[in-house]
Design a protein around this motif. Structure first.
Motif, PDB file in Angstrom:
ATOM      1  N   GLY A 144       0.821  -1.215   0.000  1.00 43.28           N
ATOM      2  CA  GLY A 144       0.000   0.000   0.000  1.00 43.28           C
ATOM      3  C   GLY A 144       0.847   1.253   0.000  1.00 43.28           C
ATOM      4  N   GLU A 145       1.947   1.204   0.759  1.00 42.72           N
ATOM      5  CA  GLU A 145       2.856   2.349   0.795  1.00 42.72           C
ATOM      6  C   GLU A 145       3.476   2.596  -0.571  1.00 42.72           C
ATOM      7  OE1 GLU A 145       5.461   5.172   2.657  1.00 42.72           O
ATOM      8  OE2 GLU A 145       4.096   3.974   3.846  1.00 42.72           O
ATOM      9  N   LEU A 146       3.846   1.517  -1.268  1.00 46.54           N
ATOM     10  CA  LEU A 146       4.399   1.641  -2.615  1.00 46.54           C
ATOM     11  C   LEU A 146       3.372   2.265  -3.553  1.00 46.54           C
ATOM     12  CD1 LEU A 146       6.608   0.988  -4.748  1.00 46.54           C
ATOM     13  CD2 LEU A 146       5.487  -1.237  -5.050  1.00 46.54           C
ATOM     14  N   THR A 147       2.130   1.817  -3.455  1.00 43.77           N
ATOM     15  CA  THR A 147       1.068   2.357  -4.314  1.00 43.77           C
ATOM     16  C   THR A 147       0.883   3.845  -4.062  1.00 43.77           C
ATOM     17  OG1 THR A 147      -0.050   0.208  -4.330  1.00 43.77           O
ATOM     18  CG2 THR A 147      -1.364   2.127  -4.962  1.00 43.77           C
ATOM     19  N   ARG A 148       0.914   4.247  -2.796  1.00 43.56           N
ATOM     20  CA  ARG A 148       0.761   5.671  -2.469  1.00 43.56           C
ATOM     21  C   ARG A 148       1.937   6.488  -2.988  1.00 43.56           C
ATOM     22  NH1 ARG A 148      -1.445   3.223   2.120  1.00 43.56           N
ATOM     23  NH2 ARG A 148       0.538   3.231   3.245  1.00 43.56           N
ATOM     24  N   THR A 149       3.135   5.919  -2.903  1.00 40.41           N
ATOM     25  CA  THR A 149       4.323   6.622  -3.406  1.00 40.41           C
ATOM     26  C   THR A 149       4.226   6.855  -4.909  1.00 40.41           C
ATOM     27  OG1 THR A 149       5.747   5.698  -1.677  1.00 40.41           O
ATOM     28  CG2 THR A 149       6.830   6.470  -3.692  1.00 40.41           C
ATOM     29  N   ILE A 150       3.842   5.806  -5.632  1.00 40.71           N
ATOM     30  CA  ILE A 150       3.729   5.933  -7.090  1.00 40.71           C
ATOM     31  C   ILE A 150       2.613   6.904  -7.458  1.00 40.71           C
ATOM     32  CG2 ILE A 150       3.254   4.689  -9.237  1.00 40.71           C
ATOM     33  CD1 ILE A 150       4.493   2.207  -7.915  1.00 40.71           C
ATOM     34  N   THR A 151       1.504   6.838  -6.711  1.00 38.65           N
ATOM     35  CA  THR A 151       0.383   7.759  -6.967  1.00 38.65           C
ATOM     36  C   THR A 151       0.831   9.206  -6.795  1.00 38.65           C
ATOM     37  OG1 THR A 151      -1.245   6.118  -6.243  1.00 38.65           O
ATOM     38  CG2 THR A 151      -1.944   8.422  -6.253  1.00 38.65           C
ATOM     39  N   GLY A 152       1.613   9.463  -5.752  1.00 31.02           N
ATOM     40  CA  GLY A 152       2.105  10.820  -5.527  1.00 31.02           C
ATOM     41  C   GLY A 152       2.979  11.310  -6.664  1.00 31.02           C
ATOM     42  N   ARG A 153       3.864  10.447  -7.166  1.00 30.44           N
ATOM     43  CA  ARG A 153       4.717  10.851  -8.282  1.00 30.44           C
ATOM     44  C   ARG A 153       3.921  11.064  -9.558  1.00 30.44           C
ATOM     45  NH1 ARG A 153       7.529  12.708  -9.950  1.00 30.44           N
ATOM     46  NH2 ARG A 153       9.246  11.620 -10.972  1.00 30.44           N
ATOM     47  N   LEU A 154       2.910  10.229  -9.778  1.00 21.41           N
ATOM     48  CA  LEU A 154       2.065  10.409 -10.963  1.00 21.41           C
ATOM     49  C   LEU A 154       1.318  11.734 -10.879  1.00 21.41           C
ATOM     50  CD1 LEU A 154       0.767   9.421 -13.588  1.00 21.41           C
ATOM     51  CD2 LEU A 154      -0.895   8.146 -12.203  1.00 21.41           C
ATOM     52  N   ARG A 155       0.818  12.057  -9.715  1.00 18.50           N
ATOM     53  CA  ARG A 155       0.113  13.342  -9.543  1.00 18.50           C
ATOM     54  C   ARG A 155       1.039  14.515  -9.824  1.00 18.50           C
ATOM     55  NH1 ARG A 155      -3.195  11.803  -4.001  1.00 18.50           N
ATOM     56  NH2 ARG A 155      -5.006  10.849  -5.037  1.00 18.50           N
ATOM     57  N   GLU A 156       2.285  14.404  -9.413  1.00 20.78           N
ATOM     58  CA  GLU A 156       3.249  15.461  -9.705  1.00 20.78           C
ATOM     59  C   GLU A 156       3.392  15.665 -11.211  1.00 20.78           C
ATOM     60  OE1 GLU A 156       6.970  14.601  -7.883  1.00 20.78           O
ATOM     61  OE2 GLU A 156       6.151  14.486  -5.856  1.00 20.78           O
ATOM     62  N   GLU A 157       3.484  14.554 -11.944  1.00 17.79           N
ATOM     63  CA  GLU A 157       3.636  14.647 -13.394  1.00 17.79           C
ATOM     64  C   GLU A 157       2.371  15.201 -14.054  1.00 17.79           C
ATOM     65  OE1 GLU A 157       6.196  14.403 -15.325  1.00 17.79           O
ATOM     66  OE2 GLU A 157       7.478  13.990 -13.612  1.00 17.79           O
TER      67      GLU A 157
END
Length: 269
Positions: A250-263
Motif C-alpha cells: 500500500g505504501e508503494l502504491t501511495r508513493t507511485i500515486t504521488g509521483r504520478l500526480r506530480e507529473e
C-alpha cells in the motif's frame, strides 16, 4: 543490434532484451516540440512491464513505435524479428464473425493451414476461458468477454511481445479485477513479454513486475519501481506477515500515486 542513432531506426532481432529503446525520439510535424525525447528502456524476455503517465505524455505513441505502426524520428529500436502483437482499449472484433472466427482470422494471416485453425482457435478460447462462446458474435458478448476474445486473437499471432494499451479501462471494476487474474494466469502460462499501459496505479502495481513512470511532454522514463519483492516475498527475503506485506505494498502504491500526480500537475501547468 543497431548502435547508431539515426532517424527511422531499424528493427533487429534481440539476443538479449526482448525490447530495447535507446535515445528514442518522436516528433510530429504538427506538434509543438517532441512527443518523446531520449527514451531509454530495456525489457527482458518474459517480463511484465506496466507503463504509467499523464494523458498526452506519449505512452500510446511509444507502444505504436514498438508495434511498428509509427517510425521514430531518432534513436534506435530493437524488437524480435516478428514484431509485436498489439491489444487496444476497444476489442475491435469483426462484428459479422463469431468469436472463434475472429481468432481464426489471426491464425489465417499468420499462415496456419486451414485444417488446423479451428482446433487452435478453440485452444486459445479455452485458454481465456471462453470455450462456450466460440459460436457467439461480438454483440452477444459482454465487454469483458469481448476483451478475452481480443486477447485470444492477440495470442494467436504467436509473437513473443504483447503490447496492451489500456485494454481494461472501459470495463467495470469487478470485471476488470477478474481480467487481472486471467491476464496474470495467461502471462505465467505463455511466458509472453508484456508492456501494459494504464492510468490506474493500483492496476499497474498489481500486474507489473516493473512499474515505469513517464514524464509529461516530452515523454521519457523518469522513475521505475520493482514490485517483485512484494509479489514473491519468499524469493526476495521479505520478513513479516501478510498484514505487513499489504501495508508495504500500500505504501508503494501511495508513493507511485504521488509521483504520478506530480507529473499530471506539471503537465496541466
Amino acid at each position: 543490434m543497431s548502435t547508431s542513432t539515426t532517424p527511422a531506426a531499424g528493427r533487429t532481432a534481440a539476443p538479449g532484451p526482448a525490447i530495447r529503446l535507446e535515445g528514442l525520439t518522436k516528433t510530429f510535424a504538427e506538434a509543438d516540440g517532441p512527443v518523446l525525447a531520449d527514451v531509454d528502456l530495456a525489457v527482458e524476455p518474459g517480463q511484465f512491464v506496466a507503463l504509467l503517465g499523464a494523458s498526452g505524455c506519449g505512452k500510446s505513441t511509444l507502444l505504436n513505435i514498438v508495434a511498428g505502426l509509427e517510425e521514430p524520428t531518432d534513436g534506435t529500436l530493437t524488437v524480435p524479428d516478428e514484431g509485436a502483437a498489439l491489444m487496444f482499449q476497444d476489442a475491435a472484433l469483426f462484428p459479422w464473425l463469431t468469436a472463434r472466427r475472429n481468432v481464426e482470422l489471426a491464425l489465417e494471416l499468420r499462415g496456419v493451414p486451414r485444417a488446423e485453425r479451428a482446433g487452435r482457435a478453440r485452444e486459445l478460447l479455452e485458454l481465456v476461458r471462453l470455450p462456450h462462446a466460440e459460436h457467439k458474435r461480438p454483440h452477444e458478448l459482454s465487454g469483458g468477454m469481448r476483451q478475452r476474445v481480443a486477447l485470444a486473437r492477440a495470442l494467436a499471432q504467436e509473437r513473443e511481445v504483447l503490447l496492451m494499451d489500456e485494454p481494461f479501462s472501459a470495463l467495470d471494476a469487478i470485471t476488470r479485477d477478474l481480467l487481472h487474474e486471467e491476464l496474470l494466469r495467461i502471462w505465467r502460462a505463455t511466458g509472453r513479454t508484456i508492456v501494459f499501459i494504464t492510468h490506474n496505479v493500483g492496476e499497474a502495481v498489481r500486474l507489473g513486475e516493473r512499474v515505469l513512470l513517464m514524464s509529461s511532454r516530452p515523454g521519457r522514463i523518469v522513475e521505475e519501481w520493482d514490485t517483485r519483492p512484494w509479489k514473491d516475498p519468499d524469493a526476495y527475503g521479505f520478513e513479516g506477515n501478510a498484514q505487513s506485506l499489504d501495508e508495504t505494498l500500500g505504501e508503494l502504491t501511495r508513493t507511485i500515486t504521488g509521483r504520478l500526480r506530480e507529473e499530471i500537475s506539471r503537465h496541466a501547468a
